[in-house]
Design an enzyme around this catalytic site. Sequence first.
Site, short mmCIF file in Angstrom:
data_model
loop_
_atom_site.label_atom_id
_atom_site.label_comp_id
_atom_site.label_asym_id
_atom_site.label_seq_id
_atom_site.Cartn_x
_atom_site.Cartn_y
_atom_site.Cartn_z
CG HIS A 367 -1.74 -1.24 1.30
ND1 HIS A 367 -2.42 -1.62 2.41
CD2 HIS A 367 -1.95 -2.20 0.38
CE1 HIS A 367 -3.01 -2.77 2.18
NE2 HIS A 367 -2.73 -3.14 0.97
CB CYS A 680 -8.47 0.57 -16.75
SG CYS A 680 -9.29 -0.81 -15.98
#
Length: 755
Positions: A367, A680
């Site tokens: 993250h 994407c």
Amino acid sequence: MRGALGGPRVLLRRLREVMAEPVSAQERLDKIVVLIAANMVAEVCSVYVLRVDSTLELYATEGLKREAVHETVLRQDEGLVGLVASEANPINLSDAQGHPAFSYRPETGEEIYHSFLGVPILRAGNTLGVLVVQNRARRTYSEEEEEALQTTAMVLAEMIASGELLTLAKPGAEPAIRPRLHLTGAALAEGIALGHVVLHEPRVVVKDVIADDLQKEIRRLDEAIVTLRSDLDRMLERGEIAEGGEHREVLEAYRMFAHDQGWLHRLREAVMTGLTAEAAVERVQSDTRARMLRVTDPYLRERLHDLDDLGNRLMRLLMGQDHAPPREQLPDNAILVARSMGPAALLDYDRRKLRGLILEEGGPTSHVSIVARALGIAAVGEITNISGLVDAGDAIIVDGSTGDVHVRPPADIENAYRDRVKLRAGRQAQYRALRDKPCVTKDGEHISLMINAGLLVDLPHIAETGAAGIGLFRTELQFMIATTMPRISEQLSLYRAVLDAAGDKPVTFRTLDIGGDKVLPYMRQVEEENPALGWRAIRLGLDRPGLMRSQVRALLQAAAGRWLKVMFPMIATVAEFDQAKELVERELTYLRRHRHKLPERVEVGAMIEVPSLLYQLDELMERADFLSVGSNDLVQFLYAADRGNARVADRFDPISAPVLRALKDIIDKSRETGTPVTLCGELASKPIGALVLVALGYRSLSLTPTALGPVKALLLELDTKKAAALVCPLVEKPMKGVAIRQQLEAFAAAEGLPL
Ligand code: PEP
Ligand code: MG
């Protein structure tokens, strides 16, 4: 040897006197070896210092031939001394000459000595040298003697680290206190940064090593332990997070160690050898760090790190230092160095001054890497012990494209990197100049280039890149960087901010894609054999509709009076899509009934990430308002190769016939049915990927913001008909022995396209 005369305490007291004497560095070292030899009743005591050229030089000796001082130089893998240094571990032998690593240097005259005790001279887990005692008689030194020698080595570590020995060194052979280092880790976030080290958790430097009053030091240690325990209890009760931004589990590990009798015993023992309480913590910590470097099991390493952190906390308590490092006063061009770091902690730093990030852990999908990329700072991970190897303020270079890190770089390396930074800046300026230019190919095809986003910090990228909108908004990122589940009001305000920032440009929100590699720290984790194929994304959303319903409600409310596009991740069957769409309709009905202002228009789409959808395209296109290809997952599942596993992730090329055929089927069907399709995944973010996609017929791509410039620069020069004429036949019938990628590269070179 009959045992230490007067024990380590007397020795430490005498050493302190020697350290205070106004004598030269060599005289001081000579006195120290005499003292240690006498105190330990050893016939030999020698100090070897690790040099910048990775060799070990004899700096002082009592007992070996004096002529060998500064003449005997060992490689780091040579002899027992080399072994102590490279393993950072003591070696205790009654018959040194019988050991396979023994190496004989005639100039030292050490052949008559049989027993050998060598300990590393350690500071912050780094080896600075080796301290050795030897005796003629064959004997094993006791554990207490080994401990005592390690304690004594701490005094030498301080002396070497102070730079006092630099005056004795030949140029190029200085003690390796601050060596130049070139390290390579994992590239986490693109970019090159030159700057100075800021330690996320500053190391505590112990100044007073030798105790005046042992009972007082034991009392100080005991009191600090009591405070440490009650601090941890309080933090756990209040649900606070640890200073590195870690979560409850880490605090619980800290608490467990704070009550560990073995640890406390080692700390007390270290004080009893004559150290101050803080020096005792450092002494025990040095062992932990040295062990950490050798342990490869990730779980054990993690626990050793926790223990190391706890040691830091204890040391700060003893030295009356504040816990939280100052985050506001960053120097310009700060390069943050941390063992590990949570995404929220990174966001706490002043973004305007932060240029780079180096972590000991953290892979590209962690993250904190996602946040680093969003902030546009260069980041490198998996650099072992980097926080022990650098000091605050050190010059450092981070290359986030290659994973290279240069610590205290020489001038030529620094100049080379400065040139590269200039070159990149020049290129960025060219890309910025293209910002307002419509993306139209040479033969007049309009290509919509959008960006992928997921955090507030991504929003300025829309204006900066001139993107046509946000093609993928990963809503899970808000959940991943939070320490507790975001409330509906927090979700609503983020979605509103996104729509506000986009203005009249479209935004496609993807509902929560959690599970697999996207773990929420505060949500109970279900143990699964294959999380990537498990209970994740839409599967979790449909089985636990509460979470998804509240998210959809927040999205619908945020888009009141505006246009909302929402899509679902990891759809595998049309039935799942129907269910998800129904959930949106139910929420719309609810809001309508409660007289909320509704979006002007709601479009519902699916991501094509699971190969089963390739065989349901007709039914899917009948139902969906739009589709978006998630090539990262689609390629992972087509090739059955984990996208996060470096061993297999690069084994298969996405620019290859099987993937391109699947992508072609999707775009052909989209033209037939008139259902808009965007791609994407990362494939669109590489110029060569964008080239092949446009050749296949894709006219809408969503990219990582930094990729927009390079991709646009290529597309402006591209003739799509020529590209299609090359690619389509190749996809149908690949040429034997020549990869499609290679042919595309040749095409780009011939056409003068900037790949
Ligand atoms: C993908 O799978 O290609 C995608 C865009 O989704 P994510 O990378 O978030 O899984
Ligand atoms: Mg995906």
